[in-house]
Design a protein around this motif. Structure first.
Motif, PDB file in Angstrom:
ATOM      1  N   TYR A  32      41.263  43.309  36.061  1.00  0.00           N
ATOM      2  CA  TYR A  32      39.919  42.832  36.374  1.00  0.00           C
ATOM      3  C   TYR A  32      38.924  43.199  35.276  1.00  0.00           C
ATOM      4  O   TYR A  32      37.928  42.516  35.069  1.00  0.00           O
ATOM      5  CB  TYR A  32      39.449  43.384  37.715  1.00  0.00           C
ATOM      6  CG  TYR A  32      39.967  42.573  38.879  1.00  0.00           C
ATOM      7  CD1 TYR A  32      39.444  41.315  39.163  1.00  0.00           C
ATOM      8  CD2 TYR A  32      40.996  43.042  39.669  1.00  0.00           C
ATOM      9  CE1 TYR A  32      39.931  40.557  40.206  1.00  0.00           C
ATOM     10  CE2 TYR A  32      41.489  42.289  40.719  1.00  0.00           C
ATOM     11  CZ  TYR A  32      40.955  41.044  40.978  1.00  0.00           C
ATOM     12  OH  TYR A  32      41.445  40.295  42.009  1.00  0.00           O
ATOM     13  N   THR A  35      39.167  40.508  32.687  1.00  0.00           N
ATOM     14  CA  THR A  35      38.556  39.269  33.190  1.00  0.00           C
ATOM     15  C   THR A  35      37.040  39.403  33.206  1.00  0.00           C
ATOM     16  O   THR A  35      36.315  38.478  32.822  1.00  0.00           O
ATOM     17  CB  THR A  35      39.071  38.952  34.602  1.00  0.00           C
ATOM     18  OG1 THR A  35      40.494  39.001  34.606  1.00  0.00           O
ATOM     19  CG2 THR A  35      38.634  37.561  35.045  1.00  0.00           C
ATOM     20  N   SER A  36      36.551  40.566  33.646  1.00  0.00           N
ATOM     21  CA  SER A  36      35.105  40.773  33.697  1.00  0.00           C
ATOM     22  C   SER A  36      34.503  40.737  32.295  1.00  0.00           C
ATOM     23  O   SER A  36      33.483  40.080  32.057  1.00  0.00           O
ATOM     24  CB  SER A  36      34.782  42.103  34.373  1.00  0.00           C
ATOM     25  OG  SER A  36      33.393  42.326  34.366  1.00  0.00           O
ATOM     26  N   CYS A  37      35.137  41.451  31.358  1.00  0.00           N
ATOM     27  CA  CYS A  37      34.615  41.451  29.982  1.00  0.00           C
ATOM     28  C   CYS A  37      34.643  40.037  29.406  1.00  0.00           C
ATOM     29  O   CYS A  37      33.704  39.613  28.720  1.00  0.00           O
ATOM     30  CB  CYS A  37      35.420  42.402  29.109  1.00  0.00           C
ATOM     31  SG  CYS A  37      35.096  44.146  29.453  1.00  0.00           S
ATOM     32  N   SER A  39      34.352  37.297  31.050  1.00  0.00           N
ATOM     33  CA  SER A  39      33.375  36.434  31.719  1.00  0.00           C
ATOM     34  C   SER A  39      31.995  36.536  31.088  1.00  0.00           C
ATOM     35  O   SER A  39      31.193  35.607  31.208  1.00  0.00           O
ATOM     36  CB  SER A  39      33.310  36.759  33.212  1.00  0.00           C
ATOM     37  OG  SER A  39      32.616  37.976  33.442  1.00  0.00           O
ATOM     38  N   LEU A  66      31.275  46.927  37.613  1.00  0.00           N
ATOM     39  CA  LEU A  66      32.340  46.413  38.490  1.00  0.00           C
ATOM     40  C   LEU A  66      32.405  47.185  39.811  1.00  0.00           C
ATOM     41  O   LEU A  66      33.239  46.870  40.662  1.00  0.00           O
ATOM     42  CB  LEU A  66      33.703  46.489  37.791  1.00  0.00           C
ATOM     43  CG  LEU A  66      34.152  45.244  37.027  1.00  0.00           C
ATOM     44  CD1 LEU A  66      35.475  45.513  36.297  1.00  0.00           C
ATOM     45  CD2 LEU A  66      34.307  44.043  37.944  1.00  0.00           C
ATOM     46  N   ALA A  69      32.780  45.374  43.036  1.00  0.00           N
ATOM     47  CA  ALA A  69      33.937  44.461  43.108  1.00  0.00           C
ATOM     48  C   ALA A  69      35.163  45.135  43.710  1.00  0.00           C
ATOM     49  O   ALA A  69      35.971  44.484  44.377  1.00  0.00           O
ATOM     50  CB  ALA A  69      34.275  43.933  41.714  1.00  0.00           C
TER      51      ALA A  69
ATOM     52  N   GLY B  34      32.907  34.284  36.251  1.00  0.00           N
ATOM     53  CA  GLY B  34      32.145  35.452  36.688  1.00  0.00           C
ATOM     54  C   GLY B  34      32.393  35.787  38.145  1.00  0.00           C
ATOM     55  O   GLY B  34      32.496  36.958  38.523  1.00  0.00           O
ATOM     56  N   ALA B  37      35.935  37.251  38.399  1.00  0.00           N
ATOM     57  CA  ALA B  37      36.007  38.597  37.820  1.00  0.00           C
ATOM     58  C   ALA B  37      35.438  39.643  38.760  1.00  0.00           C
ATOM     59  O   ALA B  37      35.835  40.807  38.705  1.00  0.00           O
ATOM     60  CB  ALA B  37      35.262  38.631  36.489  1.00  0.00           C
ATOM     61  N   THR B  38      34.514  39.247  39.612  1.00  0.00           N
ATOM     62  CA  THR B  38      33.877  40.209  40.515  1.00  0.00           C
ATOM     63  C   THR B  38      34.401  40.066  41.948  1.00  0.00           C
ATOM     64  O   THR B  38      33.813  40.612  42.874  1.00  0.00           O
ATOM     65  CB  THR B  38      32.348  40.032  40.494  1.00  0.00           C
ATOM     66  OG1 THR B  38      32.032  38.651  40.741  1.00  0.00           O
ATOM     67  CG2 THR B  38      31.776  40.437  39.154  1.00  0.00           C
ATOM     68  N   ASN B  66      28.024  39.352  38.672  1.00  0.00           N
ATOM     69  CA  ASN B  66      28.237  38.872  37.310  1.00  0.00           C
ATOM     70  C   ASN B  66      26.939  38.930  36.511  1.00  0.00           C
ATOM     71  O   ASN B  66      26.954  39.188  35.302  1.00  0.00           O
ATOM     72  CB  ASN B  66      28.815  37.456  37.323  1.00  0.00           C
ATOM     73  CG  ASN B  66      29.282  37.001  35.947  1.00  0.00           C
ATOM     74  OD1 ASN B  66      28.862  35.962  35.450  1.00  0.00           O
ATOM     75  ND2 ASN B  66      30.144  37.772  35.311  1.00  0.00           N
ATOM     76  N   ALA B  69      26.921  42.232  35.205  1.00  0.00           N
ATOM     77  CA  ALA B  69      27.832  42.360  34.063  1.00  0.00           C
ATOM     78  C   ALA B  69      27.203  41.816  32.782  1.00  0.00           C
ATOM     79  O   ALA B  69      27.407  42.371  31.698  1.00  0.00           O
ATOM     80  CB  ALA B  69      29.147  41.645  34.363  1.00  0.00           C
TER      81      ALA B  69
END
Lengths: 173, 161
Positions: A32, A35-37, A39, A66, A69, B34, B37-38, B66, B69
């Motif tokens: 994750y 994926t987060s980075c 995004s 995160l 999440a 986004g 990812a969350t 997101n 982020a």
């Protein structure tokens, strides 16, 4: 003006009480993180270069943002039906106060010890306050504040999300 | 082997300093990636029909985590890897949709040292589209006081975000 019912004693009793203590349903993992980075195109070497993470933090960590999440339920898992909800205390207050609509008016996150891959986190929710009836541009209802606190398997505080919520009825409701 | 951990020092920052602007052309992929990812499965972040017919907005839109982020990336692009987030506070005014040209901006509002010796920088940040602020964020980030300092080494009473 729509009538807002009094706060029932069983709801007042929830203020300050620890609710919905639960552990993450999977150990924290780096998938994750990537994926987060990706995004947000976050190239921070802390997350992409293990040597940097080792030197600065003693090993890999996950981005602080995160935090929320990790406790969102899987979209589906065996034995579940219907939508799986995070922030259950919020949905409880909507129901108990008979306020069918709600928005998150604002939020604040405070970050403690970094979350690392393999961590098993525990969270709990605390209703901090419920306001007197208020009228805003979206409707008539009450504000409430919920803290969501997270600790790791060593009992170290890793963060708290605080949500300012407004539960309300539209003028026609 | 030495590792490059070059980071901005608190002594290099002054109240009123502006962060460099960050711009991004938002697409449906931006929004869906986004949300994924969350772990946010709410349909208004991936289902255009739902967003329009049930939420009454013009398209799917970036979700709140997101958004966080994006702010984190914006801050740590500026600080370098020793920059350690302590606190972020949000006020959402309007949503960001595919087709929007998102502009992130920010400025330093305060530089201080706490009683544990940690150097803090307070930031006012914003995401804007067409000059209109969509989300405001106030952030507090720890920076090293000198090249040998490392905010990530702080624990317990030495970390007061």
């Amino acid at each position: 003006m729509v009538e807002i019912k009094e706060i029932p004693p069983e709801v007042s009793a929830l203020i300050g009480k620890v609710q919905y203590e639960e552990k993450t349903t999977f150990p924290i993992e780096m998938g994750y993180v990537y994926t987060s980075c990706a995004s947000v195109q976050n190239g921070n070497p802390l997350y992409w270069e293990p040597a940097v993470a080792e030197e600065l933090t003693g090993g890999p960590i996950t981005p602080p943002t995160l935090l929320s999440a990790w406790f969102r339920p899987h979209y589906w898992r065996p034995g579940t039906t219907g939508e799986q909800l995070a922030l259950q205390a919020h949905f409880d207050l909507k129901r108990l106060l008979d306020l069918p609509e709600a928005i998150i008016a604002g939020s604040e996150s405070v970050f403690g010890e970094p979350v690392r891959p393999g961590d098993v986190l525990t969270t709990y929710q605390v209703v901090r306050s419920i306001s007197e009836p208020k009228t805003t541009k979206v409707g008539h209802g009450r504000f409430w504040v919920i803290d969501v606190t997270v600790v790791n398997q060593r009992g170290e505080w890793v963060g708290t999300d605080t949500y300012d919520c407004f539960g309300y009825r539209r003028p026609q409701q | 082997m030495s590792v490059n951990t070059a980071s901005r020092l608190a002594t290099e920052v002054n109240e009123g300093d502006a962060l460099p602007v960050l711009e991004h052309d938002v697409t449906a992929t931006t929004v869906v990636l986004g949300a994924l990812a969350t772990r946010d499965w709410r349909p208004m972040h991936h289902d255009r029909d739902f967003a329009i017919k049930r939420n009454g907005v013009r398209d799917i839109f970036i979700n709140t985590p997101n958004n966080s982020a994006w702010f984190e990336r914006y801050i740590t692009d500026w600080t370098g890897p020793k920059g350690r987030l302590g606190r972020m506070k949000f006020k959402m005014r309007s949503s960001v949709f595919p087709g929007d040209h998102m502009v992130m901006s920010g400025k330093v509002t305060k530089v201080s040292t706490d009683d544990a010796g940690c150097q803090w920088v307070e930031l006012d940040l914003a995401v804007s589209v067409e000059g209109k602020v969509c989300t405001e964020c106030k952030a507090r980030v720890a920076l090293p006081g000198d090249a040998g300092d490392n905010p990530w080494s702080r624990k317990g009473e030495r970390w007061k975000p």
